[in-house]
Each structure stands twice: as C-alpha cells, then as structure tokens.
Design an enzyme around this catalytic site. Structure first.
Site, PDB file in Angstrom:
ATOM      1  N   HIS A  22       0.798  -1.224   0.000  1.00  0.00           N
ATOM      2  CA  HIS A  22       0.000   0.000   0.000  1.00  0.00           C
ATOM      3  C   HIS A  22       0.830   1.273   0.000  1.00  0.00           C
ATOM      4  O   HIS A  22       0.275   2.370  -0.129  1.00  0.00           O
ATOM      5  CB  HIS A  22      -1.026  -0.052   1.121  1.00  0.00           C
ATOM      6  N   ARG A  30      -1.418   8.977  -7.685  1.00  0.00           N
ATOM      7  CA  ARG A  30      -1.060  10.195  -8.403  1.00  0.00           C
ATOM      8  C   ARG A  30      -0.199   9.933  -9.636  1.00  0.00           C
ATOM      9  O   ARG A  30       0.188  10.860 -10.334  1.00  0.00           O
ATOM     10  CB  ARG A  30      -0.308  11.147  -7.457  1.00  0.00           C
ATOM     11  N   HIS A  55       2.612  -8.267  -3.150  1.00  0.00           N
ATOM     12  CA  HIS A  55       1.632  -8.990  -3.966  1.00  0.00           C
ATOM     13  C   HIS A  55       1.556  -8.338  -5.338  1.00  0.00           C
ATOM     14  O   HIS A  55       1.100  -7.197  -5.474  1.00  0.00           O
ATOM     15  CB  HIS A  55       0.270  -8.948  -3.265  1.00  0.00           C
ATOM     16  N   THR A 115      -9.699  -6.135  -1.562  1.00  0.00           N
ATOM     17  CA  THR A 115      -8.502  -6.821  -1.099  1.00  0.00           C
ATOM     18  C   THR A 115      -8.822  -8.307  -1.047  1.00  0.00           C
ATOM     19  O   THR A 115      -9.956  -8.712  -1.311  1.00  0.00           O
ATOM     20  CB  THR A 115      -8.050  -6.294   0.279  1.00  0.00           C
ATOM     21  N   GLY A 230       0.603  -5.664   6.820  1.00  0.00           N
ATOM     22  CA  GLY A 230       0.896  -4.598   5.883  1.00  0.00           C
ATOM     23  C   GLY A 230       0.009  -3.379   6.012  1.00  0.00           C
ATOM     24  O   GLY A 230       0.446  -2.318   6.436  1.00  0.00           O
ATOM     25  N   HIS A 231      -1.264  -3.524   5.650  1.00  0.00           N
ATOM     26  CA  HIS A 231      -2.152  -2.369   5.533  1.00  0.00           C
ATOM     27  C   HIS A 231      -2.193  -1.544   6.815  1.00  0.00           C
ATOM     28  O   HIS A 231      -2.101  -0.300   6.772  1.00  0.00           O
ATOM     29  CB  HIS A 231      -3.560  -2.839   5.156  1.00  0.00           C
TER      30      HIS A 231
END
Length: 262
Positions: A22, A30, A55, A115, A230-231
């Site tokens: 992420h 962007r 991933h 996800t 992770g997130h």
C-alpha cells in the site's frame, strides 16, 4: 503456562514479514514515482522486519513488475527473504520463476475485490494448485498457501506439497474490531488450525487485518512462526512514521510470546 523444551524455540521467536503493497497504492494514486516501496522495504528491515511481502496482482493495482525486480534484488542484497504473493496463473508462475524469490504465497484473486477476501480453495482447485506448487518447489522456491483455518483446506495444503500455510486472520480481526461475540470462536479455530498444520509438518504463518489490538492473541499461538502485516502498518505510519509503527508491532509480538513462555 510453561513451554516444553521442544516448543520453546517456537514461542520465543516469531518472525515479522512487512507487506509494502500500500506504499505502492499511494504512489499509484497520483501516477508519481513516490512514495517508493523499495524505500519502505529498507526502513522496514532496519526497524526489525524479518522479511518483505509484496503482492503482484493481475491488474497491477499497486505493486508493479518493476517493483518486484527491485525488491528481489534489494532483499537478496540485504540477506532477507522476499515473500512474493501471487495468484495461481501461468503469468505469475513465470514471473516467480524469473525472480526466484525466497517464498511464493499462492493467494486467491478476483479483479472486483478490494482486497483478498478469503483463503485459497485448495480442496476445490487441487488440479490447478498442485502443479504450480510442484513447479515452484522444483525451482527452489518455498511455497506457502494462504488458506482459511479449516481442517479440509489444511489437509489439502499438505497433500499438494506446500511447505507453509498462512492462516487467514481477517475474519477474527474484523470480529474483534466490531466487538462481535464470535471473535473467540474464530480465534479458537486459528489455534486448532495451527496445531493441525504443525502436526502435518507444515510451517504455520498468519496474516490479514492484524493490528495492535489483535496481534497479541495471534502471536500467542505457539505453532505460528511468522506474521505478515501490511495495511495497518502503512496506515499507522501516516501518524507515527513507519519505523516506530513496526517497532511497536514487533514489541507487541515479542511480549505475547514472552507471556506464553513464562
């Protein structure tokens, strides 16, 4: 609860894999070259991450092919494992064979999902999963299957020749956040799944949705050797920085293991 000598090594050291997907999500929003996932990986490893997870999705919504090439070289240089999460497709199999990461985690993937929504159906997709496991293992890649803590799926993971299972912790973590009564039953299913997998000779990992509140009970499961997070860490880094976020997670993991071993 006291630990036996044979289990003490399991309870004393729990590895942390940091998923940097992420960081790439923010970069891609962007279309810029920053923030750089490789820089995040460097910070994560310096902060105590034992490895990096990334991933490469079919739609390339976050991690790119160039990211995987960079991360493969970076982790190899730093002597840390790269855990390459991938769908069970010929395209991803070819990419894994090209980069030869330390590990490949086979995960379910649907374009319309936000996800990963659940574990891989190894029972129903045996004829797809088994050949992929064989090819990757023959290439020297350690194969992990991301599955639910269901007895049939765990047995199927062993049957297809995987070396590792990563138990999907998302349902438990969500139940805790929503203060639902089934949280304890979901945690118990993770405990039982870890015991079953360990008894079958599989290394046990866990991941998805883990945060500061839920990491302790999961880390306390002695058969689990690694957590992939992770997130939450990337989100927390917005407020505290990535290094402090990872160090706090590492401390909570270690505290949970110390309590089990006491």
């Amino acid at each position: 609860m006291s630990a036996t000598p044979t289990s003490l090594h399991r309870v004393r050291r729990l590895r942390l894999g940091v998923n940097i997907d992420h960081v790439a999500t923010i970069r891609n929003a962007r279309g810029e070259g920053y923030p750089d996932p490789a820089r995040a990986a460097e910070i994560a490893m310096a902060a105590g991450a034992d490895g990096i997870t990334a991933h490469l999705r079919e739609d390339r919504r976050h991690i790119s092919d160039a990211d995987i090439e960079t991360l493969a070289g970076l982790t190899r240089k730093r002597g840390k494992p790269l855990n390459f999460e991938m769908a069970v497709t010929q395209e991803m199999e070819a990419i894994a064979l090209r980069h030869r990461p330390h590990a490949a985690a086979l995960v379910p993937e649907r374009r319309e999902e936000v996800t990963t929504e659940g574990g891989l159906d190894v029972v129903g997709q045996h004829n797809r999963v088994a050949p992929c496991v064989t090819v990757l293992r023959n290439a020297g890649v350690r194969v992990s299957l991301f599955i639910e803590a269901a007895p049939a799926q765990i047995q199927a993971a062993a049957d297809v020749g995987a070396q590792v299972v990563e138990l999907h912790t998302g349902a438990y973590c969500l139940a805790v956040r929503e203060r639902r009564p089934e949280a304890e039953a979901l945690l118990q299913a993770l405990r039982e799944g870890a015991r079953q997998a360990d008894a079958l000779g599989l290394e046990v990992h866990a991941g998805h949705g883990i945060d500061y509140e839920t990491v302790g009970p999961i880390a306390a499961i002695p058969e689990i050797a690694e957590l992939n997070i992770g997130h939450f860490l990337i989100g927390e880094a917005i407020f505290t920085g990535l290094d402090p976020a990872i160090r706090r997670m590492r401390a909570l993991m270690d505290a949970a293991r110390d309590e089990v071993a006491a």
